[in-house]
Design an enzyme around this catalytic site. Structure first.
Site, PDB file in Angstrom:
ATOM      1  N   ASN A 103       0.825  -1.210   0.000  1.00 29.84           N
ATOM      2  CA  ASN A 103       0.000   0.000   0.000  1.00 29.84           C
ATOM      3  C   ASN A 103       0.857   1.257   0.000  1.00 29.84           C
ATOM      4  OD1 ASN A 103      -2.136  -1.747   0.105  1.00 29.84           O
ATOM      5  ND2 ASN A 103      -2.432  -1.566   2.321  1.00 29.84           N
ATOM      6  N   HIS A 120       5.825  -0.644  -2.862  1.00 32.17           N
ATOM      7  CA  HIS A 120       5.313   0.172  -3.967  1.00 32.17           C
ATOM      8  C   HIS A 120       5.343   1.661  -3.668  1.00 32.17           C
ATOM      9  CE1 HIS A 120       3.013  -3.605  -5.470  1.00 32.17           C
ATOM     10  NE2 HIS A 120       4.269  -3.614  -5.838  1.00 32.17           N
ATOM     11  N   CYS A 155      10.236  21.011 -10.062  1.00 28.26           N
ATOM     12  CA  CYS A 155      11.408  20.828  -9.188  1.00 28.26           C
ATOM     13  C   CYS A 155      12.167  22.145  -9.049  1.00 28.26           C
ATOM     14  CB  CYS A 155      12.324  19.767  -9.804  1.00 28.26           C
ATOM     15  SG  CYS A 155      13.908  19.583  -8.971  1.00 28.26           S
ATOM     16  N   ALA A 239     -10.284  -7.377   7.083  1.00 28.49           N
ATOM     17  CA  ALA A 239      -9.130  -7.048   7.932  1.00 28.49           C
ATOM     18  C   ALA A 239      -9.581  -6.521   9.291  1.00 28.49           C
ATOM     19  CB  ALA A 239      -8.264  -6.013   7.223  1.00 28.49           C
TER      20      ALA A 239
HETATM   21  C1  BV8 Z   1       7.896  -4.638 -12.615  1.00 28.36           C
HETATM   22  C2  BV8 Z   1       1.598   1.710  -6.658  1.00 28.36           C
HETATM   23  C3  BV8 Z   1       9.827  -4.866 -13.957  1.00 28.36           C
HETATM   24  C4  BV8 Z   1       0.968   2.655  -7.624  1.00 28.36           C
HETATM   25  C5  BV8 Z   1       1.223  -0.501  -7.602  1.00 28.36           C
HETATM   26  C6  BV8 Z   1       2.434 -10.644 -16.356  1.00 28.36           C
HETATM   27  C7  BV8 Z   1       2.770 -11.551 -15.357  1.00 28.36           C
HETATM   28  C8  BV8 Z   1       3.494 -11.142 -14.231  1.00 28.36           C
HETATM   29  C9  BV8 Z   1       3.878  -9.800 -14.089  1.00 28.36           C
HETATM   30  C10 BV8 Z   1       3.519  -8.934 -15.078  1.00 28.36           C
HETATM   31  C11 BV8 Z   1       2.809  -9.328 -16.203  1.00 28.36           C
HETATM   32  N1  BV8 Z   1       2.612  -8.234 -16.974  1.00 28.36           N
HETATM   33  C12 BV8 Z   1       3.171  -7.165 -16.389  1.00 28.36           C
HETATM   34  C13 BV8 Z   1       3.729  -7.585 -15.250  1.00 28.36           C
HETATM   35  C14 BV8 Z   1       4.456  -6.793 -14.302  1.00 28.36           C
HETATM   36  C15 BV8 Z   1       3.498  -5.983 -13.433  1.00 28.36           C
HETATM   37  C16 BV8 Z   1       2.352  -6.795 -12.916  1.00 28.36           C
HETATM   38  O1  BV8 Z   1       2.484  -7.573 -11.981  1.00 28.36           O
HETATM   39  N2  BV8 Z   1       1.166  -6.594 -13.535  1.00 28.36           N
HETATM   40  C17 BV8 Z   1      -0.003  -7.315 -13.096  1.00 28.36           C
HETATM   41  C18 BV8 Z   1      -1.226  -6.417 -13.268  1.00 28.36           C
HETATM   42  C19 BV8 Z   1      -0.122  -8.597 -13.921  1.00 28.36           C
HETATM   43  N3  BV8 Z   1       4.317  -5.555 -12.340  1.00 28.36           N
HETATM   44  C20 BV8 Z   1       5.011  -4.421 -12.465  1.00 28.36           C
HETATM   45  O2  BV8 Z   1       4.957  -3.675 -13.419  1.00 28.36           O
HETATM   46  C21 BV8 Z   1       5.957  -4.115 -11.315  1.00 28.36           C
HETATM   47  N4  BV8 Z   1       7.243  -3.785 -11.857  1.00 28.36           N
HETATM   48  O3  BV8 Z   1       7.552  -5.760 -12.863  1.00 28.36           O
HETATM   49  O4  BV8 Z   1       9.024  -4.063 -13.118  1.00 28.36           O
HETATM   50  C22 BV8 Z   1      11.108  -4.169 -14.044  1.00 28.36           C
HETATM   51  C23 BV8 Z   1      12.222  -4.747 -13.479  1.00 28.36           C
HETATM   52  C24 BV8 Z   1      13.433  -4.105 -13.582  1.00 28.36           C
HETATM   53  C25 BV8 Z   1      13.527  -2.863 -14.238  1.00 28.36           C
HETATM   54  C26 BV8 Z   1      12.381  -2.278 -14.772  1.00 28.36           C
HETATM   55  C27 BV8 Z   1      11.157  -2.916 -14.680  1.00 28.36           C
HETATM   56  C28 BV8 Z   1       5.461  -2.913 -10.518  1.00 28.36           C
HETATM   57  C29 BV8 Z   1       4.145  -3.232  -9.880  1.00 28.36           C
HETATM   58  C30 BV8 Z   1       3.783  -2.114  -8.905  1.00 28.36           C
HETATM   59  C31 BV8 Z   1       2.621  -1.317  -9.459  1.00 28.36           C
HETATM   60  N5  BV8 Z   1       2.201  -0.332  -8.454  1.00 28.36           N
HETATM   61  N6  BV8 Z   1       0.910   0.434  -6.687  1.00 28.36           N
HETATM   62  C32 BV8 Z   1      -0.370   3.134  -7.153  1.00 28.36           C
HETATM   63  O5  BV8 Z   1      -0.799   2.779  -6.032  1.00 28.36           O
HETATM   64  O6  BV8 Z   1      -0.981   3.890  -7.918  1.00 28.36           O
HETATM   65  S1  BV8 Z   1       0.381  -1.952  -7.608  1.00 28.36           S
HETATM   66  C33 BV8 Z   1      -1.184  -1.787  -6.955  1.00 28.36           C
HETATM   67  O7  BV8 Z   1      -1.873  -3.000  -7.234  1.00 28.36           O
HETATM   68  C34 BV8 Z   1      -1.252  -1.716  -5.470  1.00 28.36           C
HETATM   69  O8  BV8 Z   1      -0.207  -1.033  -4.880  1.00 28.36           O
HETATM   70  C35 BV8 Z   1      -1.218  -3.147  -5.032  1.00 28.36           C
HETATM   71  O9  BV8 Z   1       0.030  -3.506  -4.586  1.00 28.36           O
HETATM   72  C36 BV8 Z   1      -1.421  -3.910  -6.287  1.00 28.36           C
HETATM   73  C37 BV8 Z   1      -2.374  -5.044  -6.111  1.00 28.36           C
HETATM   74  O10 BV8 Z   1      -3.436  -4.572  -5.478  1.00 28.36           O
HETATM   75  P1  BV8 Z   1      -3.867  -5.253  -4.070  1.00 28.36           P
HETATM   76  O11 BV8 Z   1      -3.144  -4.594  -2.975  1.00 28.36           O
HETATM   77  O12 BV8 Z   1      -3.800  -6.722  -4.135  1.00 28.36           O
HETATM   78  O13 BV8 Z   1      -5.299  -4.731  -4.109  1.00 28.36           O
HETATM   79  P2  BV8 Z   1      -6.417  -5.199  -5.089  1.00 28.36           P
HETATM   80  O14 BV8 Z   1      -7.318  -4.049  -5.270  1.00 28.36           O
HETATM   81  O15 BV8 Z   1      -5.857  -5.903  -6.283  1.00 28.36           O
HETATM   82  O16 BV8 Z   1      -7.117  -6.330  -4.218  1.00 28.36           O
HETATM   83  C38 BV8 Z   1      -7.680  -5.947  -2.979  1.00 28.36           C
HETATM   84  C39 BV8 Z   1      -7.902  -7.232  -2.235  1.00 28.36           C
HETATM   85  O17 BV8 Z   1      -8.437  -6.896  -0.960  1.00 28.36           O
HETATM   86  C40 BV8 Z   1      -8.902  -8.151  -2.907  1.00 28.36           C
HETATM   87  O18 BV8 Z   1      -8.428  -9.474  -2.851  1.00 28.36           O
HETATM   88  C41 BV8 Z   1     -10.167  -8.008  -2.034  1.00 28.36           C
HETATM   89  O19 BV8 Z   1     -10.905  -9.211  -1.952  1.00 28.36           O
HETATM   90  C42 BV8 Z   1      -9.557  -7.694  -0.699  1.00 28.36           C
HETATM   91  N7  BV8 Z   1     -10.411  -6.908   0.206  1.00 28.36           N
HETATM   92  C43 BV8 Z   1     -11.379  -6.004  -0.119  1.00 28.36           C
HETATM   93  N8  BV8 Z   1     -11.901  -5.474   1.022  1.00 28.36           N
HETATM   94  C44 BV8 Z   1     -11.216  -6.064   2.060  1.00 28.36           C
HETATM   95  C45 BV8 Z   1     -10.278  -6.962   1.544  1.00 28.36           C
HETATM   96  N9  BV8 Z   1      -9.463  -7.694   2.325  1.00 28.36           N
HETATM   97  C46 BV8 Z   1      -9.569  -7.538   3.654  1.00 28.36           C
HETATM   98  N10 BV8 Z   1     -10.448  -6.687   4.236  1.00 28.36           N
HETATM   99  C47 BV8 Z   1     -11.279  -5.939   3.470  1.00 28.36           C
HETATM  100  N11 BV8 Z   1     -12.155  -5.093   4.042  1.00 28.36           N
HETATM  101 ZN    ZN Z   2      14.782  17.991 -10.397  1.00 30.64          ZN
END
Ligand code: BV8
Ligand code: ZN
Length: 259
Positions: A103, A120, A155, A239
């Site tokens: 988060n 992140h 900046c 949670a």
């Molecule tokens: C990278 C910050 C390489 C920004 C975020 C194919 C396969 C594997 C990987 C990839 C692929 N295609 C592309 C990729 C890579 C990509 C990726 O994984 N994509 C996914 C979509 C497939 N990853 C990246 O790009 C990462 N970087 O790979 O770089 C690289 C290496 C070297 C050099 C250069 C490049 C970077 C990923 C980070 C992205 N940034 N956040 C912002 O916030 O705006 S990610 C963002 O989504 C969030 O931060 C979070 O971490 C992430 C997932 O979200 P969750 O936290 O899981 O939340 P979500 O909404 O999905 O789910 C909520 C859950 O809570 C649900 O399960 C729900 O049931 C539950 N819930 C709901 N209410 C409750 C609850 N649980 C408990 N209590 C409740 N009340």
């Molecule tokens: Zn600068």
């Protein structure tokens, strides 16, 4: 559920090294939308993964900066929920507890947890998109309730646009944070994963690595997720309800002795 809670509570009580791994669901009951539904109102016509990218910021910096300012305002209005407080209690009670979060809000710290390992980044750590100088978090942008485009500040050092201090899709995670999170997952004997869909990599690797390393994995989520397959115990629920129940089950408060 009772049996699973007992198993999870015993694992927490007996653990020597605990990792708590949190996602957007952790903050849902504080009124901070999860990542999949962070797009309400103005933003509903966008897919989050389209806005949270360097390309989107290059293409339309005002739109992207406005979205992050809208989210920052929401987090500043939010308050930690009982789940955040329970995580802080676990960190205080359990030896060698490491908190790893995906988060970008500050609700864990505001609930009393030491600063987590942030995979992140943070809404509260803007930096220059040119020279990477840390920028001072300015006054909140003046935006309508449903949000809107806001020109990012410039900046003072090099004049380039200031960008949010988060990790966008396609960007590498902070090396040190990832190394620390991997080390913790490898050596823990219990990992509690809360409120994450477990689909964004490499962060989603953390609970899987813990399971492969022999740790007990407890998942807290109201929905099924891909992490069901690696969880030793699934505690269906939110949670803010399940985490306090887990803490109470692990460390029951001794009955008040009548004085
Ligand atoms: C990278 C910050 C390489 C920004 C975020 C194919 C396969 C594997 C990987 C990839 C692929 N295609 C592309 C990729 C890579 C990509 C990726 O994984 N994509 C996914 C979509 C497939 N990853 C990246 O790009 C990462 N970087 O790979 O770089 C690289 C290496 C070297 C050099 C250069 C490049 C970077 C990923 C980070 C992205 N940034 N956040 C912002 O916030 O705006 S990610 C963002 O989504 C969030 O931060 C979070 O971490 C992430 C997932 O979200 P969750 O936290 O899981 O939340 P979500 O909404 O999905 O789910 C909520 C859950 O809570 C649900 O399960 C729900 O049931 C539950 N819930 C709901 N209410 C409750 C609850 N649980 C408990 N209590 C409740 N009340
Ligand atoms: Zn600068």
């Amino acid at each position: 559920m009772r049996q699973s809670m007992d198993v999870a509570a015993q694992a927490l009580r007996e653990a020597q090294a605990v990792v708590v791994f949190t996602g957007a669901g952790m903050s849902a009951e504080s009124g901070v939308p999860t990542f999949r539904d962070a797009l309400t109102g103005l933003w509903e016509r966008f897919d989050a993964t389209e806005l949270a990218t360097p390309e989107a910021f290059a293409r339309d910096p005002d739109l992207v900066w406005g979205w992050y300012e809208w989210r920052r305002a929401m987090v500043m209005r939010a308050r930690p929920n009982p789940g955040h407080v329970a995580v802080a209690t676990i960190a205080a009670q359990a030896p060698g507890c490491v908190l790893v979060t995906q988060n970008v809000d500050d609700l864990h710290e505001r609930a009393g947890s030491r600063p987590p390992i942030r995979l992140h980044g943070s809404l509260f750590a803007p930096r220059c998109s040119g020279c990477a100088t840390a920028a001072v978090m300015g006054e909140l942008a003046d935006q309508p309730a449903e949000g809107g485009p806001v020109p990012p500040p410039r900046c003072e050092n090099c004049g380039a646009r200031i960008r949010p201090g988060v990790v966008w899709f396609g960007e590498a995670l902070p090396e040190a944070s990832l190394v620390d999170a991997v080390a913790a997952a490898r050596t823990c004997d219990l990992l509690i994963t809360v409120g994450t869909s477990g689909v964004v990599y490499p962060a989603a690797e953390i609970p899987r690595l813990a399971a492969r390393s022999g740790a007990t994995v407890v998942q807290i989520n109201p929905q099924r997720t891909p992490l069901d397959e690696v969880a030793t115990v699934n505690l269906p629920g939110t949670a803010a309800s399940v985490l306090p129940a887990l803490v109470d089950a692990a460390w029951p408060v001794p009955p008040r002795t009548s004085v």
